[in-house]
Design a protein around this motif. Structure first.
Motif, short mmCIF file in Angstrom:
data_model
loop_
_atom_site.label_atom_id
_atom_site.label_comp_id
_atom_site.label_asym_id
_atom_site.label_seq_id
_atom_site.Cartn_x
_atom_site.Cartn_y
_atom_site.Cartn_z
N GLY A 1 19.05 18.34 5.89
CA GLY A 1 18.16 17.16 5.86
C GLY A 1 16.76 17.31 5.73
N GLY A 2 16.01 16.61 4.77
CA GLY A 2 14.46 16.88 4.69
C GLY A 2 14.03 16.70 6.05
N PHE A 3 12.64 16.90 6.08
CA PHE A 3 11.92 16.44 7.31
C PHE A 3 11.89 14.88 7.38
N GLY A 4 11.89 14.51 9.03
CA GLY A 4 11.73 13.13 9.27
C GLY A 4 13.27 12.44 8.95
N THR A 5 14.36 13.21 8.79
CA THR A 5 15.52 12.39 8.63
C THR A 5 16.49 12.68 9.93
N GLY A 6 15.64 13.29 10.92
CA GLY A 6 16.47 13.02 12.29
C GLY A 6 17.49 14.33 12.55
N LYS A 7 17.33 15.39 12.00
CA LYS A 7 18.14 16.39 12.23
C LYS A 7 18.29 16.52 13.84
N THR A 8 17.09 17.05 14.42
CA THR A 8 17.09 17.28 15.79
C THR A 8 17.67 16.36 16.59
N VAL A 9 17.28 15.04 16.39
CA VAL A 9 17.93 14.07 17.16
C VAL A 9 19.26 13.97 17.08
N ASN A 10 20.17 14.08 15.67
CA ASN A 10 21.51 14.31 15.45
C ASN A 10 22.02 15.40 16.74
N LEU A 11 21.48 16.46 16.35
CA LEU A 11 21.87 17.57 16.94
C LEU A 11 22.11 17.35 18.62
N GLN A 12 20.80 16.81 19.11
CA GLN A 12 20.65 16.53 20.41
C GLN A 12 21.55 15.64 20.80
N GLN A 13 21.95 14.47 19.97
CA GLN A 13 23.10 13.74 20.33
C GLN A 13 24.53 14.24 20.70
N TYR B 1 27.38 17.21 6.94
CA TYR B 1 26.85 15.74 7.54
C TYR B 1 25.24 15.77 6.89
N SER B 2 25.19 15.13 5.61
CA SER B 2 24.21 15.36 4.74
C SER B 2 23.30 14.27 5.27
N LEU B 3 22.08 14.39 5.53
CA LEU B 3 20.81 13.41 5.93
C LEU B 3 20.15 12.88 4.66
N ASP B 4 19.89 11.72 4.60
CA ASP B 4 19.18 10.73 3.57
C ASP B 4 17.98 10.75 3.87
N VAL B 5 17.07 10.96 3.25
CA VAL B 5 15.58 10.74 3.40
C VAL B 5 15.47 9.19 3.10
N ALA B 6 16.00 8.58 2.23
CA ALA B 6 16.08 7.26 1.88
C ALA B 6 16.65 6.20 2.89
#
Lengths: 464, 586
Positions: B232-244, B413-418
């Motif tokens: 996922g691009g920046f701002g898509t919440g990769k880290t929050v997802n992984l932390q969850q 799990y593909s994160l979407d900027v939109a």
């Protein structure tokens, strides 16, 4: 130096001078990354840094380039030190160039200590998660993209957009709610025009904040290599004030695009293999080594908050400079040319903007209990209105339902009254939230799905 | 006798030393007078090419380089759980106590504390014959992890003596006799970080790894022992997802590798795990977590090894018979570390300057996941699941790290900027993500409901149709659509907002057990079926959208776990009564 040198720290054996590099026959005891002084035949001296040291040859990068270096008379003096900044509480109120030399006509700094400008990484286990709300007085930031102490939040701008005005407004207005504490401003101008640099300085002068500020100025005409040291000097000063003097420091770094271009220029001179768009492959790590100096440390009073400013070439947010920055920083404030054309100041694009530290910094005790709900609802309303605006350009506004038309005018009002504000207007967070509630009052109550019942009762004004 | 050479050249994190004949590749060396930790990555006659795990500023030609005779090892034993390590397994907690808040160079710490006494209870007795991998006793390491003490690989014998008691990791807890030799056994063992640990047999993953994130558990399930990536691009919440995932996954142990990421975020993770509780056991999460923190401003070479340190720990706990989840954030920073070292070594670069072995390194890392029967007795199964985040530059998935990763992993799990710009979180795209485990975990889901596959398929079809209709809406406006399509859009929106959207910050919504997710989604699908009938009998979608049931469906998310059963039961009963037709006001 008083001590007796066991071996000579000086050589004339320069074998190659090419672009900004000197290749020199090695003498014993040279340290990797130590600073050298190059004495030209003309008597001029330049500073340089050892970028590779080997048994036979040493490579030195010369700040200011190798013009007029000759292989006969020029000599290289090794200093035995890496680049250091002299610090003491007296550095407040002073202005330096990109090598750390005062340029404000004042006396040299009587140093308490000399700090390596590269800093030392903080132990992640010692870090404290940032959570204290900084009120900037700007609604689009305080309401929707909250800045907290210890955060790094860049401004992504484009040429001709008012990023300097916004940064100056933040510098003038930023304060923590209800507390008067020691704060300081550190300002690094990296390769910017003389006019831009003096805009900031005169701004600080006018508000009387200059005595709480430190400037490091590298203008477009200063040596390119010092663009790499300018922000590091600034951050070293900031860390000194934060960790040693218990101050809350706000650092402005402008313009990171010039920094990255300097990095690319020097990497190319070294003949390194380029990565995307010619920038070096280690640019992420290099930028991180600066941005990561923001933060809070458990058990220490001070904090370092960084606002880097960058101009996105061609307004392209996927450009490596913006992209890598966005991957490191905790969000971004993005300026929009579309809003600027509508004459909206500050032209902050709230969809592309984001503050990752927001959740920690808002709510009861920080701002106000309803802040998170207002934030979510504002986005929803503005997003819906924008979507309808897009559709109505295709199918015409007549085809929209009455409910849709309300959203459309709510979005307009959001831009005109919430995002838009005066350059010298300082709104408290209550005022900011109040404006949002006024916009909500245009909608049907049941459409305020994202707000708790009791907040609606408490804060929703009568429809006007 | 340790080999001692001299520094011959320094270039960034790469040091070349002379006089190193007799050392081995991957041997750990002490570099310079400050004794910085380094690792030999190549040998050429007298010279060794060394990557240094610390900042090399100030090193001089001629300073000593001393071999340790050992390759880079991970220390395994009680004391790891709850600890925070850097890439080369130095305890950051110990370093904070010993050297302060900043990471100065040359610091040494033991990975496992040498003073702590652990209570050891044997599970074998004197006279028993033990083989490699056999469990000989247990230590209650935390409230959640019982540490099984295993015979190290390569060792066997007859137990001469073993006793219960309190021991430090270095004290002998048992002695073995083997072919006339006496072998002392302690609670600590060492394993080379870059080498996969052995197992008996590998199985295809088929049990659901419960993450508590609805879109993952239901639509794109991950299986214990599986491998997945989150680009996922920046701002898509990769880290929050992984932390969850690291927070709520119903595994025995989680390992969080922060590789080249933000310090403040790492601080946030560390602090939150001291407060949050595991939903199944109500114990503090840090009792089942190991952290490896190598933030982006820490030495780049240590980033490269941190992934291996993490996976070795995961395999070790897998070998005890546990289900372990390893979360790596971010593999792109890991790949960049390889690129940087490769460039310093003047290797021929591949695509975008990455080394040509990028693909094989990534593959061999993900391949260390798996569900296996472990070596030794008693007979036991364990699993290591790997989730890696990828940070594609400019959110462009065609770049080498994303593409190399896609060839290896089985769930994406593909994160979407939109979606991020619309503030739809988690930003996992339902159109681009996939999971190869959907079929194999079907059996697991039948424990909860028999119609899992049916509900899942219906949902995916609705979402796909919505995407197709969106195109049309953009051209002709929503009013021009036929009624059945309008209804589909209404239901798709409900699925998106009332099921897929999930708040990481809401106390109830943050963790959604599979039973709950199933109830929520089947209620929405049930609503669709009832509404379809209504629409067929002439009711307008604009009327259906006023139904009182819709706000009740939206509220499902916030209903506490102990009330959700009754809530949904009542909701469904009202649907059956035809309440869809009943319109509600405010």
């Amino acid at each position: 130096m008083e001590s007796i040198q066991l071996f000579t720290r000086q050589t004339k054996a320069i074998s190659i001078a090419h672009r900004s590099l000197l290749i020199i026959e090695s003498i014993p005891g040279i340290r990797y990354n130590e600073i050298v002084e190059v004495q030209l035949g003309t008597g001029e001296t330049r500073t340089g840094q050892v970028i590779e040291v080997g048994k036979e040859t040493t490579v030195v990068q010369v700040f200011g380039g190798v013009s007029e270096v000759d292989l006969q008379d020029s000599r290289v003096q090794y200093k035995g030190e890496t680049l250091k900044l002299p610090v003491s509480p007296d550095i407040l109120g002073r202005i330096f160039d990109g090598s750390g030399t005062p340029i404000d006509g004042g006396p040299p700094i009587v140093a308490e200590d000399y700090l390596d400008i590269n800093g030392v990484p903080a132990n992640p286990a010692s870090r404290m998660p940032p959570a204290e709300f900084i009120e900037t007085g700007i609604s689009a930031i305080d309401g929707l993209n909250v800045l907290v102490r210890g955060q790094k939040l860049p401004i992504f701008s484009g040429s001709g957009l008012p990023h300097n005005k916004i940064a100056a407004q933040i510098l003038r207005q930023a304060a923590l709610r209800g507390k008067a504490e020691d704060f300081a401003i550190v300002f690094a101008a990296i390769g910017v025009s003389y006019d831009d640099a003096s805009y900031f300085i005169s701004n600080l002068e006018e508000t009387g904040a200059l005595s709480r500020a430190i400037g490091f100025i590298n203008t477009a005409s200063s040596p390119v290599i010092e663009r790499l040291s300018t922000p590091r000097l600034a951050l070293t000063a900031a860390e000194y004030l934060a960790w040693e003097q218990d101050m809350h420091v706000l650092v402005i770094l402008t313009d990171i695009t010039n920094y990255c271009d300097a990095l690319r220029e020097l990497a190319a001179m070294r003949g390194e293999i380029p990565s995307r768009r010619g920038y070096p492959g280690y640019m992420y790590t290099d930028l991180a080594s600066m941005y990561e100096r923001a933060g809070r440390i458990t058990g220490r009073e001070g904090s370092v908050t960084i606002i880097p400013i960058l101009t996105m070439p061609d307004d392209d947010i996927t450009h490596p400079i913006a992209d890598l920055t966005g991957y490191i920083t905790e969000g971004q404030i993005v300026l929009s040319r579309g809003l600027e054309r509508k004459r909206i100041y500050p032209p902050i694009d709230v969809f592309l903007s984001l503050s990752r530290m927001m959740k920690e910094g808002i709510g009861e005790g920080n701002t106000r209990e309803d802040h998170n709900n207002v934030f979510m609802q504002s986005y929803a309303v503005y997003a819906e209105g924008n979507y309808l605006r897009e559709i109505s350009t295709v199918i015409g506004s007549e085809a929209l339902s009455d409910r849709d038309k309300i959203y459309l005018s709510a979005a307009d009002r959001f831009e005109r009254t919430f995002i838009s504000q005066g350059e010298h207007e300082r709104r408290s967070v209550e005022e900011t939230l109040g404006i949002a509630w006024k916009i909500f009052s245009m909608l049907h109550k049941e459409d305020l799905k994202l707000i708790q019942e009791d907040y609606i009762k408490k804060y929703l004004p009568e429809p006007s | 006798m340790a080999i001692t050479g001299r520094i011959w050249r320094v270039s960034g994190p790469v040091v070349i030393a002379d006089g190193m004949r007799g050392s081995q590749v991957y041997e750990v060396v002490d570099v310079g007078e400050e004794r910085l930790t380094g690792e030999i990555i190549a040998l050429e006659r007298e010279k060794a090419v060394i990557q240094v795990y610390e900042d090399t500023v100030g090193l001089r030609v001629g300073e000593p380089v001393v071999g340790t005779g050992e390759i880079l090892m991970v220390e395994l034993g009680p004391g790891m759980v709850g600890n925070i390590y850097d890439g080369v397994q130095r305890s950051l907690i110990t370093m904070m106590e010993d050297i302060g808040d900043f990471l100065t160079r040359g610091a040494r710490t033991h990975a496992l504390d040498r003073e702590t006494k652990w209570h050891f209870t044997p599970t074998v007795k004197a006279g028993d014959t033990v083989q490699e991998g056999d469990i000989i006793g247990t230590v209650p390491e935390t409230g959640l992890i019982e540490h099984k003490i295993m015979i190290p690989i390569g060792i066997q014998g007859t137990v001469r003596n073993i006793s219960e008691g309190d021991f430090t990791v270095e004290e002998t807890i048992a002695t073995l006799d083997h072919e006339g030799k006496e072998i002392p056994v302690t609670m600590v063992q060492r394993w080379p970080a870059r080498k996969p640990r052995i197992y008996k047999k590998r199985f295809f993953p088929e049990d659901l790894l419960v993450t508590g994130t609805r879109i993952i558990d239901y639509l794109f399930p991950l299986a214990l022992g599986g491998k997945a990536a989150i680009p996922g691009g920046f701002g898509t919440g990769k880290t929050v997802n992984l932390q969850q995932m690291a927070r709520w996954s119903q595994t025995h142990l989680n390992i969080y590798v922060g590789c080249g990421e933000r310090g403040n975020e790492m601080a946030d993770v560390l602090h939150s795990f001291k407060k949050l509780r595991d939903p199944a056991t109500d114990r503090l999460l840090q009792e089942k977590e190991i952290f490896i923190a190598n933030t982006s401003n820490m030495p780049v070479v240590a980033r490269e090894i941190s992934i291996y340190t993490g996976i070795t720990m995961a395999e070790y706990f897998r070998d005890m018979g546990y289900d372990v989840l390893l979360v790596a954030d971010s593999t792109s920073r890991w790949a960049e570390a390889m690129r940087e070292i490769g460039a310093r070594l003047e290797e021929t670069p591949g695509e975008e300057g990455f080394p040509t072995y990028l693909g094989s390194r990534l593959a061999s890392f993900y391949e260390r996941s798996g569900r296996v029967t472990c070596v030794g007795s008693p007979e036991r199964m364990g699993s290591a699941t790997v989730i890696g985040s990828v940070s594609p530059p400019g959110a462009d998935f065609s770049e080498p790290v994303t593409q190399s990763t896609l060839r290896i992993i089985d769930a994406l799990y593909s994160l979407d900027v939109a979606l991020a710009n619309r503030r739809h979180f988690p930003t996992i795209s339902w159109l681009q993500s996939y999971s190869q485990y959907a079929d194999s975990v079907d059996k697991w889901w039948t424990k909860i409901s028999t119609d899992y596959t049916e509900v899942r398929n219906k949902t995916l079809i609705i979402l796909q149709n919505e995407a197709d209709l969106e195109e049309i809406v953009r051209l002709v406006g929503p009013e021009a659509l036929p009624e059945e399509d309008k209804l589909l859009l209404l239901v798709a929106r409900m699925i998106r907002e009332d099921f897929l959207m999930q708040s990481a910050y809401h106390p109830v919504d943050t963790y959604s057990p599979p039973e709950r997710s199933h109830k929520m989604l089947s209620a929405i699908i049930r609503f669709y079926d009832v509404a379809k009938e209504m629409a067929e009998s002439g009711m307008l979608v604009s009327e259906i959208s006023q139904s009182k049931l819709i706000p009740r469906i939206s509220r499902m998310k916030d209903i506490p776990h102990d009330q959700i059963d009754d809530y949904v039961k009542k909701l469904r009963a009202d649907m059956d009564k035809g309440l869809v037709a009943e319109q509600g006001g405010a």
